[in-house]
Write a protein that holds these residues in place. Structure first.
Motif, short mmCIF file in Angstrom:
data_model
loop_
_atom_site.label_atom_id
_atom_site.label_comp_id
_atom_site.label_asym_id
_atom_site.label_seq_id
_atom_site.Cartn_x
_atom_site.Cartn_y
_atom_site.Cartn_z
N LYS A 155 36.13 -8.91 18.52
CA LYS A 155 34.95 -8.80 19.61
C LYS A 155 33.97 -7.71 19.25
O LYS A 155 32.74 -7.58 19.94
CB LYS A 155 35.43 -8.52 20.66
N THR A 156 34.58 -6.55 18.70
CA THR A 156 33.71 -5.32 18.56
C THR A 156 33.21 -5.26 16.89
O THR A 156 32.35 -4.24 16.66
CB THR A 156 34.45 -4.13 18.63
N ASP A 157 33.43 -6.32 16.25
CA ASP A 157 32.98 -6.21 14.61
C ASP A 157 31.46 -6.41 14.73
O ASP A 157 30.91 -7.38 15.22
CB ASP A 157 33.51 -7.36 13.85
N PRO A 158 30.80 -5.34 14.00
CA PRO A 158 29.33 -5.38 13.93
C PRO A 158 28.85 -6.47 13.00
O PRO A 158 27.61 -7.16 13.20
CB PRO A 158 29.00 -3.93 13.17
N TYR A 159 29.62 -6.97 12.20
CA TYR A 159 29.19 -8.05 11.28
C TYR A 159 29.22 -9.42 12.04
O TYR A 159 28.24 -10.22 12.15
CB TYR A 159 29.99 -8.12 10.09
N LEU A 160 30.12 -9.64 12.96
CA LEU A 160 30.29 -10.78 13.85
C LEU A 160 28.85 -10.81 14.87
O LEU A 160 28.58 -11.96 14.97
CB LEU A 160 31.50 -10.97 14.50
N LYS A 161 28.59 -9.66 15.22
CA LYS A 161 27.57 -9.68 16.15
C LYS A 161 26.23 -10.06 15.70
O LYS A 161 25.29 -10.65 16.60
CB LYS A 161 27.20 -8.20 16.76
N GLN A 162 25.99 -10.28 14.56
CA GLN A 162 24.79 -10.60 13.71
C GLN A 162 24.94 -12.45 13.51
O GLN A 162 23.87 -12.90 13.00
CB GLN A 162 24.62 -10.09 12.39
N LEU A 163 25.91 -12.96 13.98
CA LEU A 163 26.10 -14.23 13.64
C LEU A 163 25.67 -15.20 15.08
O LEU A 163 25.58 -14.69 16.10
CB LEU A 163 27.54 -14.90 13.44
N PRO A 164 25.06 -16.32 14.76
CA PRO A 164 24.64 -17.13 15.71
C PRO A 164 25.41 -17.96 16.41
O PRO A 164 25.22 -18.44 17.59
CB PRO A 164 23.51 -18.22 15.00
N CYS A 165 26.83 -17.69 15.98
CA CYS A 165 27.92 -18.50 16.90
C CYS A 165 28.82 -17.44 17.63
O CYS A 165 28.95 -16.20 17.24
CB CYS A 165 28.79 -19.46 15.94
N GLU A 166 29.71 -18.18 18.40
CA GLU A 166 30.82 -17.29 18.94
C GLU A 166 32.03 -17.21 18.35
O GLU A 166 32.33 -18.24 17.55
CB GLU A 166 31.06 -17.92 20.58
#
Length: 214
Positions: A155-166
């Motif tokens: 939930k805190t991964d900066p790479y995941l925050k860039q994705l359009p999905c949850e």
């Protein structure tokens, strides 16, 4: 096909029955060709192929649901990475390794990917990290504290925050993690996953549904 014909013998030889049997025969033919193709891929001399052919064979094997094919694809992805030093192929190696059942080795490969991501350019880091976090939570789902730790990390991964999905993106994992989070009493996680299940119009697991009373 034998079972289908036996069941259909009780019906008249109507156009509908004949058409249905023809469709079954087509599916049977496709399945036989698929199996023959996979058997050929499993026995061919991989090292004698050119690079393009090696990639085609490896991706075809990795798309199979057969564990033997997936395990061989993992080996081939590693060989391709060693030959080309293309990081994408190593990422495929790691995820295919997990799917083949060699999960602990995949965890080690994922750690290496994270280290490589710190120094190497790669266009799809977010999608790779999504898979890494998902597989880690799955791998540690029997460990209450580790399961929570890897959820927080995702939930805190900066790479995941860039994705359009949850997160998690893999729909099977959404269902599985909802059940596990309820079992451990992590209702904040369960709430989030139930919301995602509803959004995706997926069935809510029975125990989870019973807890929420709907």
């Amino acid at each position: 096909m034998k079972k289908a014909r036996a069941r259909l013998e009780m019906y008249s030889n109507s156009p509908q029955v004949v058409s249905f049997l023809r469709e079954l025969e087509k599916l049977e033919g496709l399945e036989k060709r698929r199996r023959n193709r996979l058997n050929k891929l499993l026995t061919m001399d991989f090292d004698s192929l050119d690079l393009s052919e090696k990639k085609d064979v490896t991706y075809e094997l990795s798309d199979s649901k057969n564990t033997e094919c997936i395990a061989l694809a993992a080996q081939y992805f590693l060989k391709l990475y060693q030959e080309t030093k293309n990081l994408h192929l190593f990422c495929n190696y790691a995820s295919t390794l997990y799917r083949s059942g060699r999960k602990r080795e995949a965890m080690e490969a994922y750690e290496r990917i994270e280290e490589l991501f710190k120094t190497e350019a790669y266009p799809d880091k977010g999608w790779v990290m999504m898979k890494i976090h998902e597989d880690r939570m799955d791998f540690f789902k029997e460990d209450r504290l580790a399961f929570r730790k890897h959820w927080e990390s995702a939930k805190t991964d900066p790479y995941l925050k860039q994705l359009p999905c949850e997160f998690p993106g893999h729909l099977g994992y959404v269902t599985s993690f909802a059940e596990v989070s309820l079992q451990y009493g992590y209702l904040d996680i369960c709430d989030e996953l139930v919301t995602l299940l509803k959004k995706k119009k997926l069935p809510i697991p029975s125990k989870v549904k019973a807890h929420y009373g709907r």
